[in-house]
Design a protein around this motif. Structure first.
Motif, PDB file in Angstrom:
ATOM      1  N   THR A  79       0.767  -7.059  12.514  1.00 56.12           N
ATOM      2  CA  THR A  79       2.023  -7.565  11.958  1.00 56.12           C
ATOM      3  C   THR A  79       1.775  -8.445  10.728  1.00 56.12           C
ATOM      4  O   THR A  79       2.571  -8.442   9.790  1.00 56.12           O
ATOM      5  N   THR A  80       0.676  -9.170  10.736  1.00 50.34           N
ATOM      6  CA  THR A  80       0.335 -10.006   9.582  1.00 50.34           C
ATOM      7  C   THR A  80      -0.034  -9.133   8.388  1.00 50.34           C
ATOM      8  O   THR A  80       0.361  -9.428   7.252  1.00 50.34           O
ATOM      9  N   ILE A  81      -0.772  -8.073   8.636  1.00 46.64           N
ATOM     10  CA  ILE A  81      -1.124  -7.145   7.556  1.00 46.64           C
ATOM     11  C   ILE A  81       0.150  -6.566   6.952  1.00 46.64           C
ATOM     12  O   ILE A  81       0.319  -6.534   5.721  1.00 46.64           O
ATOM     13  N   ARG A  82       1.064  -6.133   7.797  1.00 48.76           N
ATOM     14  CA  ARG A  82       2.331  -5.586   7.300  1.00 48.76           C
ATOM     15  C   ARG A  82       3.113  -6.633   6.513  1.00 48.76           C
ATOM     16  O   ARG A  82       3.740  -6.330   5.500  1.00 48.76           O
ATOM     17  N   ILE A  88       5.186  -8.722   1.208  1.00 49.26           N
ATOM     18  CA  ILE A  88       5.358  -9.750   0.179  1.00 49.26           C
ATOM     19  C   ILE A  88       4.445  -9.517  -1.024  1.00 49.26           C
ATOM     20  O   ILE A  88       4.410 -10.342  -1.937  1.00 49.26           O
ATOM     21  N   GLY A  89       3.714  -8.416  -1.019  1.00 47.25           N
ATOM     22  CA  GLY A  89       2.922  -8.042  -2.174  1.00 47.25           C
ATOM     23  C   GLY A  89       1.539  -8.647  -2.279  1.00 47.25           C
ATOM     24  O   GLY A  89       0.873  -8.461  -3.297  1.00 47.25           O
ATOM     25  N   LEU A  90       1.070  -9.361  -1.261  1.00 47.84           N
ATOM     26  CA  LEU A  90      -0.306  -9.868  -1.318  1.00 47.84           C
ATOM     27  C   LEU A  90      -1.309  -8.744  -1.140  1.00 47.84           C
ATOM     28  O   LEU A  90      -2.391  -8.770  -1.732  1.00 47.84           O
ATOM     29  N   LEU A  91      -0.963  -7.791  -0.314  1.00 44.96           N
ATOM     30  CA  LEU A  91      -1.752  -6.565  -0.176  1.00 44.96           C
ATOM     31  C   LEU A  91      -0.947  -5.445  -0.817  1.00 44.96           C
ATOM     32  O   LEU A  91       0.269  -5.372  -0.619  1.00 44.96           O
ATOM     33  N   ASP A 117       1.920 -18.609  -2.674  1.00 47.66           N
ATOM     34  CA  ASP A 117       2.020 -18.596  -4.141  1.00 47.66           C
ATOM     35  C   ASP A 117       0.682 -18.911  -4.801  1.00 47.66           C
ATOM     36  O   ASP A 117       0.332 -18.309  -5.825  1.00 47.66           O
ATOM     37  N   GLU A 118      -0.061 -19.853  -4.225  1.00 47.23           N
ATOM     38  CA  GLU A 118      -1.384 -20.153  -4.777  1.00 47.23           C
ATOM     39  C   GLU A 118      -2.296 -18.931  -4.656  1.00 47.23           C
ATOM     40  O   GLU A 118      -3.040 -18.605  -5.594  1.00 47.23           O
ATOM     41  N   LEU A 119      -2.212 -18.250  -3.518  1.00 50.98           N
ATOM     42  CA  LEU A 119      -3.033 -17.045  -3.347  1.00 50.98           C
ATOM     43  C   LEU A 119      -2.630 -15.955  -4.335  1.00 50.98           C
ATOM     44  O   LEU A 119      -3.485 -15.252  -4.867  1.00 50.98           O
ATOM     45  N   ARG A 120      -1.334 -15.822  -4.590  1.00 52.69           N
ATOM     46  CA  ARG A 120      -0.886 -14.843  -5.601  1.00 52.69           C
ATOM     47  C   ARG A 120      -1.555 -15.126  -6.937  1.00 52.69           C
ATOM     48  O   ARG A 120      -2.042 -14.217  -7.607  1.00 52.69           O
TER      49      ARG A 120
END
Length: 138
Positions: A19-22, A27-30, A65-68
């Motif tokens: 569920t975290t991967i999805r 949200i576009g991180l993956l 946001d920082e990770l983005r």
């Protein structure tokens, strides 16, 4: 290139819930993964590396946001890494502020914990102290 992996394999390889991967995909991180003819998601080595990056960043407390921003830098390797330094320094300042707040909280709780006079709840210094905090917060 290695053989593609399915979402369950990716989850196990990175100790991440499906569920975290999805969620990270939504949200576009993956990036949205390609799918098989039957609609199953498939991932490759770069997805495993990206998810490890995200998980490590989250473990360090970086926001989404920082990770983005960090991922954007990672994907543009010719850019100056000063932006990454700014992000890390800002995050460090936030962590140091939280540590300061926690230290103050610890000191206040120590006072409460050692103020018990073993009397009735009506005379309890801990309960009185917490009740007095509400008046201070308003």
């Amino acid at each position: 290139m290695t053989a593609p992996v399915m979402i369950g394999q990716l989850a196990r390889a990175t100790a991440t819930k499906v569920t975290t991967i999805r969620f990270y995909e939504s949200i576009g991180l993956l990036p949205a993964p390609p799918r098989t003819d039957s609609g199953r998601r498939t991932y490759d080595r770069s997805d495993v590396e990206r998810l490890h990056f995200i998980r490590n960043g989250r473990r360090l407390g970086f926001s989404i946001d920082e990770l983005r921003s960090l991922i954007d830098l990672q994907e543009n390797p010719v850019r100056d890494c000063a932006a990454a330094s700014v992000i890390a320094a800002r995050h460090l300042a936030e962590v140091e502020e939280k540590l300061s707040q926690l230290a103050a909280l610890r000191d206040e709780l120590k006072v409460f914990a050692h103020s018990c006079n073993r009397s009735t709840a009506a005379e309890c210094k801990i309960i009185q102290g917490i009740g007095g905090m509400r008046a201070q917060a308003n």
